[in-house]
Motif scaffolding. Structure first.
Motif, PDB file in Angstrom:
ATOM      1  N   SER A  83       0.847  -1.196   0.000  1.00 54.55           N
ATOM      2  CA  SER A  83       0.000   0.000   0.000  1.00 54.55           C
ATOM      3  C   SER A  83       0.883   1.247   0.000  1.00 54.55           C
ATOM      4  CB  SER A  83      -0.897  -0.010   1.242  1.00 54.55           C
ATOM      5  OG  SER A  83      -1.451   1.264   1.432  1.00 54.55           O
ATOM      6  N   GLU A  84       0.441   2.275  -0.736  1.00 53.81           N
ATOM      7  CA  GLU A  84       1.187   3.547  -0.772  1.00 53.81           C
ATOM      8  C   GLU A  84       0.927   4.366   0.484  1.00 53.81           C
ATOM      9  OE1 GLU A  84       3.467   4.934  -3.058  1.00 53.81           O
ATOM     10  OE2 GLU A  84       3.508   2.789  -3.484  1.00 53.81           O
ATOM     11  N   ASN A  85      -0.186   4.044   1.182  1.00 58.06           N
ATOM     12  CA  ASN A  85      -0.535   4.788   2.392  1.00 58.06           C
ATOM     13  C   ASN A  85       0.224   4.203   3.575  1.00 58.06           C
ATOM     14  OD1 ASN A  85      -1.736   6.412   4.334  1.00 58.06           O
ATOM     15  ND2 ASN A  85      -3.529   5.059   4.520  1.00 58.06           N
ATOM     16  N   CYS A  86       1.443   4.704   3.806  1.00 58.56           N
ATOM     17  CA  CYS A  86       2.252   4.179   4.902  1.00 58.56           C
ATOM     18  C   CYS A  86       3.181   5.273   5.422  1.00 58.56           C
ATOM     19  CB  CYS A  86       3.057   2.961   4.449  1.00 58.56           C
ATOM     20  SG  CYS A  86       4.290   3.338   3.193  1.00 58.56           S
ATOM     21  N   VAL A  87       3.735   5.011   6.604  1.00 60.98           N
ATOM     22  CA  VAL A  87       4.604   5.984   7.265  1.00 60.98           C
ATOM     23  C   VAL A  87       5.836   6.299   6.408  1.00 60.98           C
ATOM     24  CG1 VAL A  87       6.154   6.239   9.262  1.00 60.98           C
ATOM     25  CG2 VAL A  87       3.808   5.411   9.582  1.00 60.98           C
ATOM     26  N   ALA A  88       6.442   5.258   5.841  1.00 64.47           N
ATOM     27  CA  ALA A  88       7.688   5.458   5.076  1.00 64.47           C
ATOM     28  C   ALA A  88       7.464   6.401   3.890  1.00 64.47           C
ATOM     29  CB  ALA A  88       8.218   4.116   4.593  1.00 64.47           C
ATOM     30  N   ALA A  89       6.252   6.407   3.335  1.00 60.25           N
ATOM     31  CA  ALA A  89       5.958   7.282   2.196  1.00 60.25           C
ATOM     32  C   ALA A  89       5.845   8.745   2.630  1.00 60.25           C
ATOM     33  CB  ALA A  89       4.664   6.834   1.515  1.00 60.25           C
TER      34      ALA A  89
END
Ligand code: NAD
Length: 302
Positions: A84-90
Motif C-alpha cells: 500500500s502507498e498509504n504508509c509511514v515510510a511514504a
C-alpha cells in the motif's frame, strides 16, 4: 541530527492516548492517527494536538513517528505499507526516526530497521513497562534499543513519558528485554494462581494464601501484590492489559529463545497455557481473568 519537535503518533488506544496526551502537554507538535477515526476525534477534543486522516499525513514532515500498536505485524504494515502507498515510510523524509513503543518481536524490529535504512530513516525500539495508570501519570519505565547517538536524540521525547529510561544496546535489544520481563511475570502469575487453586481445593482461604505467599516467596511477588490481590480476588479484572497481549509477549520470548538456540521448555508450556486461556475465555479480556481458566479447571473460586 536535529532535535525532535514534530511528532506523528500512531495507535491512540489504552496506552497510546495518554502517552500522546503528555507529549501535547509538554509542548511537542503532535499529530495523531488511529485506524478508528473516532479515537482521533476524541483525542483532539480531550488533549488538543492535530488529527490526521491517513498514515502518509501523520508522518508528513515529522521528525519522529511513534507507534503504539498491537504487534510487529501491524507495525510493519503501518510503516512499510506492504503493497500500500498509504504508509509511514511514504510520508517521512530522510533523517526521521520511527520510535516503536509497542511490544514487538525483536527480530522483526531489526528487519524493519534494515528495510528503512536505505531511505535514511532510523528505528528505535522503546517498549514500556507499566500499564495504563503509569501511561496516564507519565511514569512508565522505558527500555530503549538503538545506537547511543540515536538514543540521545530520542531521550527528550521519552523523558516526557516515563520515570526511567534504560538504554539496552543495539536495535531490538529493548524489545527482547521487554518480552522476557513479561514472560517472567506471566510465568509467576499463573504459577501463583495454580498454587492457590490447589490450596483452595484443599480448603485453604484465598486471601490468607496470597498474603502468606508474599513473605514466604523470596523478594517481592509482583503478580500476587499487583494482580491477584487487587484484581483477581476482588473480581475487578481491571489491569488494563489484555490476556492476548500477555500470550503475545510470552510467544515473543519463546520465539527469541528459538532464534538464538536457547533452552526454554518452561516458556513453551507457559505459552501453551496463556494461549489456551486466551482462546477459551477471550483474548481481549483483561489478563487478570486468566485466573478463571484455573478456577474452571479446578472447580473452585479463589
Ligand atoms: P489497544 O488495543 O488499546 O491500542 C492499540 C491501538 O492501535 C488501537 O486504538 C487500535 O485502533 C490501533 N490500531 C490497530 N491497528 C492499527 C492500524 N493498522 N493503524 C492504526 N492504528 C491501529 O492496545 P494497548 O493496550 O494500548 O497496547 C498497545 C501496545 O502496548 C501493545 O503492543 C501492548 O503489548 C503494549 N503494552 C500494553 C500495556 C497495557 O497495560 N495495556 C502495557 C505495556 C505495553
Amino acid at each position: 541530527m536535529n532535535s525532535i519537535k514534530k511528532i506523528g503518533f500512531i495507535g491512540i488506544g489504552n496506552m497510546g492516548a495518554p502517552m500522546a496526551g503528555h507529549l501535547v502537554k509538554k509542548g511537542f507538535d503532535v499529530t495523531v492517527y488511529d485506524i478508528r477515526p473516532e479515537m482521533v476525534t476524541a483525542f483532539v477534543a480531550q488533549h488538543g494536538g492535530k488529527g490526521a486522516a491517513s498514515l502518509v499525513d501523520v508522518a508528513h514532515g515529522a521528525d519522529a513517528v511513534i507507534t503504539m500498536l498491537p504487534d510487529d505485524k501491524v507495525v510493519r504494515k503501518v510503516v512499510l505499507g506492504e503493497g500500500s502507498e498509504n504508509c509511514v515510510a511514504a510520508g517521512l523524509g530522510r533523517g526521521a526516526v520511527v520510535i516503536d513503543m509497542s511490544t514487538c518481536n525483536p527480530s522483526a524490529t531489526r528487519s524493519l530497521a534494515d528495510a528503512l535504512k536505505p531511505r535514511g530513516i532510523e528505528v528505535v525500539d522503546a517498549p514500556v513497562m507499566g500499564g495504563v495508570v503509569f501511561a496516564k501519570d507519565a511514569t512508565l519505565d522505558i527500555m530503549v534499543g538503538g545506537e547511543t547517538a540515536l538514543v540521545e536524540r530520542v531521550r527528550p521525547v521519552l523523558q516526557a513519558l516515563g520515570r526511567s529510561i534504560v538504554a539496552c544496546g543495539g536495535t531490538g535489544t529493548a524489545h527482547a528485554l521487554k518480552a522476557l520481563a513479561n514472560y517472567v511475570n506471566a510465568c509467576a502469575f499463573i504459577n501463583a494462581i495454580e498454587a492457590m487453586t490447589i490450596g483452595r481445593k484443599f480448603g485453604l482461604d484465598s486471601k490468607l494464601m496470597a498474603e502468606a505467599l508474599i513473605p514466604m516467596c523470596a523478594g517481592r511477588n509482583h503478580p500476587i501484590e499487583k494482580k491477584i490481590i487487587p484484581q483477581v480476588l476482588t473480581r475487578r479484572y481491571g489491569t488494563g492489559m489484555a490476556m492476548g497481549f500477555i500470550a503475545k509477549d510470552v510467544r515473543i520470548a519463546v520465539e527469541t529463545a528459538k532464534s538464538v538456540g536457547a533452552f526454554a521448555p518452561l516458556g513453551e508450556r507457559v505459552l501453551e497455557l496463556w494461549s489456551a486461556a486466551a482462546g477459551k475465555l477471550g483474548a481481549d479480556l483483561d489478563q487478570a481473568q486468566v485466573a478463571r481458566y484455573w478456577e474452571e479447571a479446578t472447580g473452585v473460586k479463589l
